[in-house]
Write an enzyme that holds these catalytic residues in place. Structure first.
Site, PDB file in Angstrom:
ATOM      1  N   THR A  23      -7.447 -14.300  17.665  1.00 34.93           N
ATOM      2  CA  THR A  23      -6.306 -14.369  16.750  1.00 34.93           C
ATOM      3  C   THR A  23      -5.773 -15.803  16.744  1.00 34.93           C
ATOM      4  OG1 THR A  23      -4.804 -13.625  18.508  1.00 34.93           O
ATOM      5  CG2 THR A  23      -5.681 -11.931  17.018  1.00 34.93           C
TER       6      THR A  23
ATOM      7  N   VAL B 199      -2.751 -17.732  16.923  1.00 30.03           N
ATOM      8  CA  VAL B 199      -1.867 -18.407  17.874  1.00 30.03           C
ATOM      9  C   VAL B 199      -2.493 -18.428  19.262  1.00 30.03           C
ATOM     10  CG1 VAL B 199       0.452 -18.500  18.861  1.00 30.03           C
ATOM     11  CG2 VAL B 199       0.143 -17.758  16.494  1.00 30.03           C
ATOM     12  N   CYS B 200      -3.106 -17.324  19.668  1.00 29.62           N
ATOM     13  CA  CYS B 200      -3.749 -17.257  20.983  1.00 29.62           C
ATOM     14  C   CYS B 200      -4.889 -18.269  21.082  1.00 29.62           C
ATOM     15  CB  CYS B 200      -4.291 -15.853  21.238  1.00 29.62           C
ATOM     16  SG  CYS B 200      -3.017 -14.575  21.207  1.00 29.62           S
TER      17      CYS B 200
ATOM     18  N   ARG C 113       3.485 -12.173  24.189  1.00 33.38           N
ATOM     19  CA  ARG C 113       3.154 -13.562  24.521  1.00 33.38           C
ATOM     20  C   ARG C 113       4.193 -13.990  25.562  1.00 33.38           C
ATOM     21  NH1 ARG C 113      -0.112 -16.175  21.779  1.00 33.38           N
ATOM     22  NH2 ARG C 113       0.306 -15.029  19.865  1.00 33.38           N
TER      23      ARG C 113
END
Length: 199
Positions: free
Chosen positions: A87, A89-90, A161
């Site tokens: 994904t 942002v990760c 997160r």
């Protein structure tokens, strides 16, 4: 003085790279799954600063098992939980820690990256990112048990997160649960490490 310059340059680079950054848009191409905007937070913390960190032993992509207790008395530990491999942002957050490795070394701190993804998925994803200097652990089975202990397991089975900085005695000194849609700023981690006991 040299450490201040290094911190400044790393933080400047961290800020300059957009959230969809160098990994998500470049090396991954169309292999990244974009889940769209998600509910920023979807859990209730079960731990507080000043408490002993819940222990765990999880499989790493190296094929070894890693326990939080392995570091007690030896190293400070930053737990960095991410929601999902592959994904945007990760795929930007963890590679960003590669450029900051000297900062973690300077504060005698190791990183343990944790996701509820299974080991094969994490292995493939991290290889695509070009490898990471820290251990990547799977909280897949029993599903999300470690995330649940910390109170960051979301309703969809992914983790928040979240960052937990644990000192050498095993006590949580810093907690930060981010908006799941945004990468946490490196500066907050650096500041937390500077405030660790004995620093």
């Amino acid at each position: 003085m040299r450490n201040c310059i290094v911190v400044f340059l790393i933080c400047l680079f961290w800020i300059a790279v957009p959230v969809t950054g160098f990994c998500a848009s470049g090396a991954f191409g169309d292999r990244i799954f974009d889940p769209g905007k998600l509910k920023p937070k979807d859990s209730e913390l079960k731990v507080e600063t000043g408490e002993k960190a819940p222990g765990f032993t999880l499989p790493a992509i190296s094929g070894e098992s890693v326990s939080l207790a392995d570091y007690q008395g030896r190293k400070n530990v930053l737990l960095t939980f991410i929601p999902a491999a592959w994904t945007p942002v990760c795929s930007d957050q963890w590679p960003g820690y590669n450029i900051a490795e000297p900062l973690f070394d300077a504060h005698d701190t190791v990183i343990l990256g944790i996701s509820t993804d299974n080991v094969p998925s994490l292995h493939a994803w991290t290889r695509e990112m070009g490898d990471l200097w820290f251990d990547v652990l799977s909280d897949y089975w029993p599903h999300g048990e470690t995330a649940r202990k910390y109170g960051i397991l979301r309703g969809d089975g992914t983790a928040e997160r979240a960052l937990f900085l644990i000192d050498k005695t095993g006590v949580i000194q810093f907690i930060h649960v981010s908006d799941i849609n945004r990468r946490p700023d490196l500066e907050i981690i650096v500041k937390a490490m500077e405030e660790l006991p004995g620093e």
